[in-house]
Write a protein that holds these residues in place. Structure first.
Motif, PDB file in Angstrom:
ATOM      1  N   LEU A  37       0.853  -1.178   0.000  1.00  9.20           N
ATOM      2  CA  LEU A  37       0.000   0.000   0.000  1.00  9.20           C
ATOM      3  C   LEU A  37       0.893   1.232   0.000  1.00  9.20           C
ATOM      4  CD1 LEU A  37      -2.705   1.536   0.376  1.00  9.20           C
ATOM      5  CD2 LEU A  37      -2.485   1.121   2.827  1.00  9.20           C
ATOM      6  N   TYR A  38       0.713   2.099  -0.969  1.00  9.21           N
ATOM      7  CA  TYR A  38       1.575   3.270  -1.154  1.00  9.21           C
ATOM      8  C   TYR A  38       3.045   2.871  -1.224  1.00  9.21           C
ATOM      9  CZ  TYR A  38      -2.371   6.359  -0.826  1.00  9.21           C
ATOM     10  OH  TYR A  38      -3.557   6.996  -1.092  1.00  9.21           O
ATOM     11  N   GLY A  39       3.306   1.729  -1.830  1.00  7.16           N
ATOM     12  CA  GLY A  39       4.686   1.295  -2.001  1.00  7.16           C
ATOM     13  C   GLY A  39       5.465   2.167  -2.963  1.00  7.16           C
ATOM     14  N   LEU A  40       4.762   2.846  -3.875  1.00  7.72           N
ATOM     15  CA  LEU A  40       5.388   3.752  -4.828  1.00  7.72           C
ATOM     16  C   LEU A  40       4.900   5.166  -4.545  1.00  7.72           C
ATOM     17  CD1 LEU A  40       5.007   0.817  -6.247  1.00  7.72           C
ATOM     18  CD2 LEU A  40       5.469   2.058  -8.350  1.00  7.72           C
ATOM     19  N   SER A  41       5.808   6.123  -4.626  1.00  3.02           N
ATOM     20  CA  SER A  41       5.398   7.507  -4.410  1.00  3.02           C
ATOM     21  C   SER A  41       5.466   8.342  -5.685  1.00  3.02           C
ATOM     22  CB  SER A  41       6.253   8.171  -3.332  1.00  3.02           C
ATOM     23  OG  SER A  41       7.609   8.245  -3.719  1.00  3.02           O
ATOM     24  N   ASP A  42       6.379   8.003  -6.597  1.00  6.96           N
ATOM     25  CA  ASP A  42       6.566   8.770  -7.821  1.00  6.96           C
ATOM     26  C   ASP A  42       7.067   7.819  -8.908  1.00  6.96           C
ATOM     27  OD1 ASP A  42       6.628  11.727  -6.558  1.00  6.96           O
ATOM     28  OD2 ASP A  42       7.879  10.410  -5.331  1.00  6.96           O
ATOM     29  N   ASP A  43       7.045   8.292 -10.136  1.00  4.61           N
ATOM     30  CA  ASP A  43       7.688   7.560 -11.218  1.00  4.61           C
ATOM     31  C   ASP A  43       9.200   7.654 -10.986  1.00  4.61           C
ATOM     32  OD1 ASP A  43       8.569   6.380 -13.515  1.00  4.61           O
ATOM     33  OD2 ASP A  43       7.730   7.853 -14.882  1.00  4.61           O
ATOM     34  N   GLY A  44       9.790   6.557 -10.530  1.00  4.73           N
ATOM     35  CA  GLY A  44      11.207   6.555 -10.203  1.00  4.73           C
ATOM     36  C   GLY A  44      11.508   6.415  -8.732  1.00  4.73           C
ATOM     37  N   ARG A 773      13.933  13.772 -17.367  1.00  8.99           N
ATOM     38  CA  ARG A 773      13.429  14.173 -16.044  1.00  8.99           C
ATOM     39  C   ARG A 773      13.720  13.053 -15.045  1.00  8.99           C
ATOM     40  NH1 ARG A 773       8.709  18.162 -14.531  1.00  8.99           N
ATOM     41  NH2 ARG A 773      10.390  19.414 -15.435  1.00  8.99           N
ATOM     42  N   VAL A 774      14.354  13.434 -13.937  1.00  8.85           N
ATOM     43  CA  VAL A 774      14.786  12.494 -12.914  1.00  8.85           C
ATOM     44  C   VAL A 774      14.155  12.902 -11.587  1.00  8.85           C
ATOM     45  CG1 VAL A 774      16.777  11.553 -11.668  1.00  8.85           C
ATOM     46  CG2 VAL A 774      16.945  12.053 -14.122  1.00  8.85           C
ATOM     47  N   THR A 775      13.666  11.912 -10.825  1.00  7.88           N
ATOM     48  CA  THR A 775      13.015  12.168  -9.547  1.00  7.88           C
ATOM     49  C   THR A 775      14.000  11.925  -8.407  1.00  7.88           C
ATOM     50  OG1 THR A 775      10.905  11.437 -10.475  1.00  7.88           O
ATOM     51  CG2 THR A 775      11.058  11.575  -8.086  1.00  7.88           C
ATOM     52  N   PHE A 776      14.045  12.867  -7.471  1.00  8.15           N
ATOM     53  CA  PHE A 776      14.950  12.803  -6.331  1.00  8.15           C
ATOM     54  C   PHE A 776      14.120  12.695  -5.052  1.00  8.15           C
ATOM     55  CE2 PHE A 776      17.283  14.818  -9.701  1.00  8.15           C
ATOM     56  CZ  PHE A 776      18.585  14.345  -9.569  1.00  8.15           C
ATOM     57  N   LYS A 777      14.225  11.562  -4.406  1.00 11.57           N
ATOM     58  CA  LYS A 777      13.456  11.339  -3.184  1.00 11.57           C
ATOM     59  C   LYS A 777      13.935  12.256  -2.055  1.00 11.57           C
ATOM     60  CE  LYS A 777      11.993   7.559  -0.119  1.00 11.57           C
ATOM     61  NZ  LYS A 777      12.196   6.131   0.236  1.00 11.57           N
ATOM     62  N   ASN A 778      13.018  12.585  -1.160  1.00  9.33           N
ATOM     63  CA  ASN A 778      13.320  13.360   0.035  1.00  9.33           C
ATOM     64  C   ASN A 778      14.404  12.659   0.862  1.00  9.33           C
ATOM     65  OD1 ASN A 778      12.904  14.012   3.009  1.00  9.33           O
ATOM     66  ND2 ASN A 778      11.463  15.461   2.125  1.00  9.33           N
ATOM     67  N   THR A 779      15.388  13.421   1.367  1.00 10.98           N
ATOM     68  CA  THR A 779      16.525  12.845   2.101  1.00 10.98           C
ATOM     69  C   THR A 779      16.371  12.949   3.620  1.00 10.98           C
ATOM     70  OG1 THR A 779      17.829  14.892   2.054  1.00 10.98           O
ATOM     71  CG2 THR A 779      18.074  13.390   0.187  1.00 10.98           C
TER      72      THR A 779
END
Length: 823
Positions: A37-44, A773-779
């Protein structure tokens, strides 16, 4: 009803026995219990390299633009989910609302929202891969169907059933072939399910997928009864068996913990139902099994093993069926591959795994001897990277007169999962795995000064976070606070020291490490979600043989300590990846004529065949890769390819975390890929933030935690706000661009347990290529710098690498590195 669960059962005397019967098939391996559930947050997020190996069968996400969470929109994440072989996406339609529990604005308001959701999904090119969940936990939200008073229940039930019929028909009016799931209770309720199914059958509004949640430790005991009772209700009502998806399962203490996960997965796979791990904290980490964007933890490796099961699952009899926190397992048999696999865990101590009917299992050529390969994936925390699981034993076993094989396992750890692979034994002797000396020391058992021992993650505190030994040491917040670990090491030498910790200070935090009262050195811990959300810090210490006191004392902020592990270091890290256990394509042959080396035989590749390996790298850098093959093979990774001569080392640039390496050949017998090294940066091009050419408001600012003391801020928000790096490339070709970045964007949705983290994006233009376009997860904090690797093609000589984002802010960038993949 879910019953209260007592504490863990007492240990059994002597080795426990888990029996596998290869003659009793449960049907084809479903791999249904690997969802999230909500395992993915964005494309990438998470990255493709950690998604593809797991063969996810389902995920549950919110509708596009839904206000319940700041990210995780179903249509957005479907791009990465589907390109990596994902199955179905369940759309939590009520997550269109912002509040938890959902604000009840009336059925007419909801129908307006439902219309939009269904139309948007129906217009998607892969609309057939989505399943609609009209209501979430109606037993508790809006309808309160879990009340004891029968009269009150019947009033609420009838309102729910009317609304179910209305929404169901509204969905089908827009999308006649739509698949619908429900009733999606928070817990199993016989009364409601009986009434719901009778009504739905009578009104022709039966869901295509039956869903409910199992969110209590007692589910490990009660699920089998729930499932059997549900199937009995179907039969009594004359309803053909529906697909079942337990679309939320597990407690906080279960997620990321291999020994807990195996208990859940075993019972779901046995019953051939689908199941998605629960969401408790943050989207985009596959329910606590992926660290950052591309780093596997111990839970990820368990699911990688699960994804490697092929053929049929077979009967497994644990020592205590349907009992919470006990040894459980699942097993598979693939006659075509001549492999049997057993996954087990959940209890400490010793166990004997008895595999019956080996000779009667229909495996041609299994013979009177087999090789057994045993490996362990341990708990490394929610945010602690875990290397390739260590092989503990490779042995040749003789099949007993009754057709069985017994594999003894000693010293099992409760939080670990174990895999046994049985293959036919050939000539030669398997290599004895090098298992270094290792020991673990719990913080709560050490000498604690100025700290508090906490208990969490027990059966009675199932939604507490997992902790090693169910305890940790917190509140180390006074100048005198420290934990003294007394350790004993067998020999003089270098030891890898891993610290399981939590850091919720909002920035990197330090402690002071001293050995036997000597001069302290500073240990810096990256941020974590909170003080209980475990990460793993690795460092090295030099110790002479004997007893020592390792002291971790307060530094500049409070850090929670859980456990330290010491492992003797015998040289650079290394791992052997068995070819016959890789993902395959085409129709390669499995050759077990020799048990030399890995003991698992060889994969014979011909034209059109391929083997795909999941290769772990502890950091971005160059590693040595050797193909153990009878003839040259082609290796492909990150868009580059190279010919590997048999036994000849290659120098390849790997990204931190998982790397998918594909091997093909015209004709070759491939035994393994051997990978070693610590990640060399020799030959890597590096550019600090200060070397960038900035425009449009992008600026260089001081940053104490950046590698060179500064980073680029202000990229994005307009087409002109850019940072451009210039690199001089000696050898053209495919490179990995490693970006050192940070950001801590959050969007407060007011959800009771949502961390509200969101990602940033950047358009990266490398050389003559088009922007990507590249997605950068919150650190987790503005001062924590992570790396993200992006494949790029560069020409000889000067090349520019540009970061921009006309639509919003890009992350802060401290450094870029470029390594040619074929070094």
């Amino acid at each position: 009803m879910v019953r209260e669960s007592s504490g863990p059962p007492p240990a059994l005397p002597g080795p426990q026995r888990l029996t596998v019967d290869l003659a009793v098939s449960e049907g084809p391996v479903l791999l249904g219990a690997n969802g999230a559930l909500y395992g993915l947050s964005d494309d990438g997020v998470p990255g493709d390299a950690v998604l593809a190996p797991l063969k996810l069968t389902s995920v549950s996400q919110k509708p596009e633009g839904g206000a319940q969470h700041p990210n995780g929109d179903a249509l957005t994440v479907s791009r990465s989910f589907l390109r990596n072989g994902g199955g179905e996406i369940y759309v939590m339609m009520q997550d269109t609302y912002a509040r938890w529990p959902y604000e009840d604005l009336g059925i007419d308001d909801y129908l307006t929202r439902a219309d939009r959701i269904v139309r948007e999904v129906s217009a998607a090119p892969d609309a057939g891969r989505f399943v609609f969940i009209p209501f979430n936990e109606p037993d508790q939200i809006w309808y309160h169907l879990d009340v004891a008073d029968q009269a009150r229940y019947e009033i609420d039930r009838d309102r729910f059933l009317r609304d179910w019929r209305t929404v169901y028909r509204r969905i089908r009016a827009i999308a006649p072939d739509a698949r619908i799931a429900g009733p999606n209770e928070a817990a199993f309720h016989t009364r409601l399910l009986t009434d719901f199914l009778a009504f739905a059958r009578r009104e022709d509004v039966l869901p295509q997928v039956m869903t409910w949640h199992e969110l209590d430790s007692a589910s490990l005991r009660d699920f089998q009864a729930h499932h059997d009772e549900y199937r009995a209700i179907e039969r009594e009502l004359g309803i053909p068996p529906l697909t079942v998806n337990i679309d939320e399962y597990g407690c906080r203490r279960d997620l990321s913990v291999p020994g807990q996960l195996v208990q859940w997965v075993a019972m779901f796979e046995r019953n051939k139902v689908y199941a998605n791990q629960a969401y408790w904290d943050a989207a985009g980490d596959l329910s606590g099994n992926v660290v950052r964007t591309n780093l596997p933890n111990g839970g990820w490796w368990f699911f990688r093993w699960y994804a490697g099961l092929t053929g049929d699952t077979v009967a497994v009899t644990p020592p205590r069926p349907h009992t919470v926190d006990t040894l459980q397992g699942l097993a598979s048999l693939d006659p075509a591959r001549r492999q049997a696999q057993v996954l087990l865990g959940g209890s400490p101590g010793d166990a004997d795994v008895v595999v019956r009917h080996v000779e009667e299992a229909g495996i041609s050529g299994f013979g009177r001897t087999v090789t057994a390969t045993v490996a362990e994936t341990a708990w490394s925390g929610y945010e602690g990277a875990h290397p390739t699981p260590r092989v503990l034993a490779r042995t040749t076993l003789r099949v007993a007169a009754d057709g069985s094989v017994t594999v003894p396992l000693r010293g099992l750890r409760a939080m670990s999962a174990y895999r046994i692979v049985l293959t036919p034994a050939g000539s030669g002797t398997p290599d004895v795995p090098a298992v270094p000396w290792s020991a673990s020391y719990e913080a709560e058992d050490a000498a604690v000064t100025g700290g508090v021992v906490r208990t969490l993650g027990t059966v009675s505190d199932a939604n507490g976070y997992a902790a090693s030994g169910t305890k940790d040491v917190a509140s180390l917040n006074t100048p005198a606070s420290k934990v003294d670990f007394t350790v004993t090491v067998p020999a003089d030498g270098t030891y890898d020291m891993a610290v399981l910790y939590g850091n919720e200070s909002g920035a990197p935090a330090t402690q002071l490490l001293s050995v036997d009262g000597g001069a302290p050195v500073t240990v810096t811990y990256p941020s974590t979600q909170n003080s209980s959300h475990r990460a793993r810090k690795e460092l090295r210490v030099e110790l002479p043989a004997g007893v020592h006191v390792l002291t971790l004392a307060k530094g500049d902020a409070e850090v929670t300590l859980d456990r330290i592990d010491l492992t003797a270091r015998g040289g650079p890290a290394s791992a052997v990846y068995e070819a016959t256990l890789s993902d395959i394509g085409g129709n390669p042959a499995f050759d077990y004529s020799s048990s030399a080396g890995t003991g698992t035989g060889a994969l014979v590749l011909g034209t059109g065949d391929r083997a795909v390996f999941d290769v772990y790298a502890p950091r971005d850098g160059y590693f040595t890769v050797v193909a153990r093959a009878s003839a040259p093979v082609e290796l492909a990774l990150h868009g580059a390819s190279v010919t590997a001569e048999p036994g000849r080392p290659l120098r390849l640039y790997l990204a931190a975390g998982n790397n998918r390496v594909t091997v093909t050949a015209g004709h070759a017998s491939l035994r393994s890929l051997d990978v070693s090294g610590d990640g060399s940066d020799t030959g890597v091009l590096s550019c600090g933030a200060a070397s960038a050419t900035l425009s449009g408001g992008a600026e260089l600012i001081a940053s104490a935690y950046a590698a060179d003391g500064s980073c680029v801020a202000g990229i994005g928000g307009s087409p002109a706000a850019k940072a451009e790096f210039t690199v001089d490339v000696a050898i053209p070709g495919r490179h990995l661009l490693v970006v050192h970045y940070a950001h801590d964007d959050r969007r407060d949705n007011g959800h009771a347990y949502n961390t509200d983290i969101v990602s940033r994006t950047a358009d990266i233009t490398a050389g003559a290529a088009a922007p990507v376009r590249v997605t950068f997860k919150n650190t987790w904090s503005r001062d924590d710098y992570w790396t993200l690797a992006v494949p790029v093609d560069l020409g000889r000589g000067g090349n520019t690498v540009t970061f921009a984002n006309p639509d919003g802010p890009a992350p802060y960038i401290a450094r870029i590195e470029l390594g040619r993949i074929i070094g």
